[in-house]
Design a protein around this motif. Sequence first.
Motif, PDB file in Angstrom:
ATOM      1  N   MET A 206       0.990  -1.170   0.014  1.00  0.00           N
ATOM      2  CA  MET A 206       0.007  -0.032   0.042  1.00  0.00           C
ATOM      3  C   MET A 206       0.958   1.233  -0.242  1.00  0.00           C
ATOM      4  SD  MET A 206      -2.676   1.146   2.752  1.00  0.00           S
ATOM      5  CE  MET A 206      -3.950  -0.339   2.653  1.00  0.00           C
ATOM      6  N   THR A 207       0.516   2.470  -0.427  1.00  0.00           N
ATOM      7  CA  THR A 207       1.206   3.529  -0.712  1.00  0.00           C
ATOM      8  C   THR A 207       1.422   4.159   0.765  1.00  0.00           C
ATOM      9  OG1 THR A 207       0.939   6.057  -1.022  1.00  0.00           O
ATOM     10  CG2 THR A 207      -0.969   4.766  -1.315  1.00  0.00           C
ATOM     11  N   PRO A 208       2.749   4.530   0.904  1.00  0.00           N
ATOM     12  CA  PRO A 208       2.751   5.323   2.504  1.00  0.00           C
ATOM     13  C   PRO A 208       2.295   6.461   2.673  1.00  0.00           C
ATOM     14  CG  PRO A 208       4.615   5.612   1.103  1.00  0.00           C
ATOM     15  CD  PRO A 208       3.923   4.867   0.181  1.00  0.00           C
ATOM     16  N   PHE A 209       1.400   7.130   1.656  1.00  0.00           N
ATOM     17  CA  PHE A 209       0.835   8.335   1.718  1.00  0.00           C
ATOM     18  C   PHE A 209      -0.577   8.334   2.457  1.00  0.00           C
ATOM     19  CE2 PHE A 209       4.125   8.757  -1.348  1.00  0.00           C
ATOM     20  CZ  PHE A 209       4.446  10.038  -1.135  1.00  0.00           C
ATOM     21  N   HIS A 210      -1.149   6.993   2.758  1.00  0.00           N
ATOM     22  CA  HIS A 210      -2.529   6.878   3.288  1.00  0.00           C
ATOM     23  C   HIS A 210      -2.587   7.113   4.861  1.00  0.00           C
ATOM     24  CE1 HIS A 210      -1.624   3.138   5.655  1.00  0.00           C
ATOM     25  NE2 HIS A 210      -0.657   2.862   4.917  1.00  0.00           N
ATOM     26  N   LEU A 211      -3.756   7.051   5.253  1.00  0.00           N
ATOM     27  CA  LEU A 211      -3.888   7.084   6.777  1.00  0.00           C
ATOM     28  C   LEU A 211      -4.839   6.179   7.179  1.00  0.00           C
ATOM     29  CD1 LEU A 211      -4.329  11.098   6.907  1.00  0.00           C
ATOM     30  CD2 LEU A 211      -2.575   9.923   7.615  1.00  0.00           C
ATOM     31  N   VAL A 212      -4.832   5.061   6.475  1.00  0.00           N
ATOM     32  CA  VAL A 212      -5.790   3.958   6.819  1.00  0.00           C
ATOM     33  C   VAL A 212      -5.334   3.467   8.281  1.00  0.00           C
ATOM     34  CG1 VAL A 212      -6.471   1.532   6.335  1.00  0.00           C
ATOM     35  CG2 VAL A 212      -6.125   3.176   4.439  1.00  0.00           C
ATOM     36  N   GLY A 213      -6.351   3.252   9.209  1.00  0.00           N
ATOM     37  CA  GLY A 213      -6.248   2.730  10.581  1.00  0.00           C
ATOM     38  C   GLY A 213      -5.693   3.886  11.488  1.00  0.00           C
ATOM     39  N   LYS A 214      -5.683   4.982  11.085  1.00  0.00           N
ATOM     40  CA  LYS A 214      -5.127   5.911  12.005  1.00  0.00           C
ATOM     41  C   LYS A 214      -6.347   6.725  12.360  1.00  0.00           C
ATOM     42  CE  LYS A 214      -0.579   6.373  10.074  1.00  0.00           C
ATOM     43  NZ  LYS A 214       0.082   5.530  11.185  1.00  0.00           N
ATOM     44  N   THR A 215      -6.286   7.317  13.604  1.00  0.00           N
ATOM     45  CA  THR A 215      -7.268   8.042  14.369  1.00  0.00           C
ATOM     46  C   THR A 215      -6.495   9.865  14.352  1.00  0.00           C
ATOM     47  OG1 THR A 215      -8.116   6.271  15.252  1.00  0.00           O
ATOM     48  CG2 THR A 215      -9.003   8.629  16.094  1.00  0.00           C
ATOM     49  N   ILE A 216      -7.207  10.468  13.843  1.00  0.00           N
ATOM     50  CA  ILE A 216      -6.368  12.019  13.432  1.00  0.00           C
ATOM     51  C   ILE A 216      -7.665  13.112  14.004  1.00  0.00           C
ATOM     52  CG2 ILE A 216      -5.883  13.519  12.104  1.00  0.00           C
ATOM     53  CD1 ILE A 216      -4.063  11.306  11.832  1.00  0.00           C
ATOM     54  N   LEU A 217      -6.966  13.718  15.018  1.00  0.00           N
ATOM     55  CA  LEU A 217      -7.715  14.990  15.492  1.00  0.00           C
ATOM     56  C   LEU A 217      -7.535  16.262  14.823  1.00  0.00           C
ATOM     57  CD1 LEU A 217      -9.491  16.306  17.696  1.00  0.00           C
ATOM     58  CD2 LEU A 217      -7.106  16.859  19.010  1.00  0.00           C
ATOM     59  N   VAL A 218      -8.353  16.961  14.265  1.00  0.00           N
ATOM     60  CA  VAL A 218      -8.455  18.092  13.555  1.00  0.00           C
ATOM     61  C   VAL A 218      -8.997  19.325  14.352  1.00  0.00           C
ATOM     62  CG1 VAL A 218      -8.801  19.315  11.363  1.00  0.00           C
ATOM     63  CG2 VAL A 218      -8.337  17.077  11.296  1.00  0.00           C
ATOM     64  N   THR A 219      -8.145  20.141  14.779  1.00  0.00           N
ATOM     65  CA  THR A 219      -8.727  21.480  15.501  1.00  0.00           C
ATOM     66  C   THR A 219      -9.035  22.520  14.324  1.00  0.00           C
ATOM     67  OG1 THR A 219      -6.858  22.552  15.836  1.00  0.00           O
ATOM     68  CG2 THR A 219      -7.158  20.880  17.591  1.00  0.00           C
ATOM     69  N   GLY A 220      -9.922  23.388  14.776  1.00  0.00           N
ATOM     70  CA  GLY A 220     -10.398  24.448  13.659  1.00  0.00           C
ATOM     71  C   GLY A 220     -11.222  23.992  12.701  1.00  0.00           C
ATOM     72  N   ALA A 221     -11.480  22.614  12.673  1.00  0.00           N
ATOM     73  CA  ALA A 221     -12.294  21.992  11.727  1.00  0.00           C
ATOM     74  C   ALA A 221     -13.464  22.578  11.098  1.00  0.00           C
ATOM     75  CB  ALA A 221     -12.870  20.537  12.180  1.00  0.00           C
ATOM     76  N   THR A 222     -14.022  23.761  11.720  1.00  0.00           N
ATOM     77  CA  THR A 222     -14.996  24.556  11.350  1.00  0.00           C
ATOM     78  C   THR A 222     -14.544  25.815  10.449  1.00  0.00           C
ATOM     79  OG1 THR A 222     -15.097  25.753  13.251  1.00  0.00           O
ATOM     80  CG2 THR A 222     -16.661  23.948  13.200  1.00  0.00           C
ATOM     81  N   GLY A 223     -13.189  25.971  10.316  1.00  0.00           N
ATOM     82  CA  GLY A 223     -12.529  26.766   9.609  1.00  0.00           C
ATOM     83  C   GLY A 223     -12.238  26.365   8.144  1.00  0.00           C
ATOM     84  N   GLY A 224     -11.769  27.244   7.406  1.00  0.00           N
ATOM     85  CA  GLY A 224     -11.312  26.820   5.915  1.00  0.00           C
ATOM     86  C   GLY A 224     -10.222  25.771   5.831  1.00  0.00           C
ATOM     87  N   ILE A 225      -9.409  25.918   6.446  1.00  0.00           N
ATOM     88  CA  ILE A 225      -8.204  25.133   6.383  1.00  0.00           C
ATOM     89  C   ILE A 225      -8.462  23.746   7.165  1.00  0.00           C
ATOM     90  CG2 ILE A 225      -5.661  24.776   6.954  1.00  0.00           C
ATOM     91  CD1 ILE A 225      -4.944  27.331   6.166  1.00  0.00           C
TER      92      ILE A 225
END
Length: 245
Positions: free
Chosen positions: A1-20
């Motif tokens: 599998m490509t190493p560019f994936h995030l499969v199986g990972k749990t990611i927190l995104v802050t500011g997720a209501t903003g543009g970036i």
Amino acid sequence: MTPFHLVGKTILVTGATGGIGRQTAITASQMGAEVIVTGRSEAKLSAVLAELAPGNHSAVPADLVHEQNRDEFVAKLPPLDGIAHCAGVTLLHPFKFSDEKRYREVYAINVEAPLFLTQRLFKTRRLKNGGSIVFIASLGAFIGARGHSIYAGSKAALVGIARVLAHELSGNAIRANCISPGMVKTEVVDGFANQVSAEVVAADEARYPLGYGLPEDVASTVVFYLSPASRWITGTNLIMDGGLT
Ligand SMILES: NC(=O)c1ccc[n+]([C@@H]2O[C@H](COP(=O)([O-])OP(=O)(O)OC[C@H]3O[C@@H](n4cnc5c(N)ncnc54)[C@H](OP(=O)(O)O)[C@@H]3O)[C@@H](O)[C@H]2O)c1
């Protein structure tokens, strides 16, 4: 599998209501991550959740200013593989009119929140070994643009903090990096246009060989830093500015 994936990972995104942050959450979900989105606006969080690629995602609203809020927030989170710190405010204000109240407001969300949220996650073992932390700093930290004294200082702080965390957390194979974008077309640019004028913004964009960036440009880079493809990269700062500098 490509190493560019995030499969199986749990990611927190802050500011997720903003543009970036919103686009980072979308791109991370498209790359296979289970995404936890946060921001203050519950309505906007629900809308973002509906835009994510299918998966076991969740929204946890929080105001990340103040220690107690952060502690309560962290207590609701599962162990994480990555954090994208996209929450922040932008301030355009001449140095001679700057004041300590504005300074404290900007530093509270731009510096204290990501620094102490990361610390809390680490100390409560909610940041897994091998994890990745990405801070969104700003080109403003490097170029001395007028009106940015408080904002630029807050973003320069993140660059310094990331370098130290890269060192101190390396024993847990946790990486820390910064991305420093120039102007990205979000509500921040709309706010800039309201403060100056559409003509001034157009002239500013003309200075960028590739024009202003899109949230997608930053989001793809955040995902790279969160993915195994960047496993040997830590303590760096990447300037993304369409060739401006
Ligand atoms: N856009 C640009 O040109 C640009 C360039 C360089 C760097 N940056 C940086 O990139 C980051 C994201 O920028 P953006 O354009 O996406 O900004 P944005 O659209 O204004 O979004 C800001 C985000 O921060 C959240 N936030 C603000 N105060 C908060 C608080 N007290 N607690 C929790 N969340 C809070 C907002 O959530 P709520 O609205 O839900 O409260 C929102 O999700 C910022 O740090 C900014 O400085 C932006």
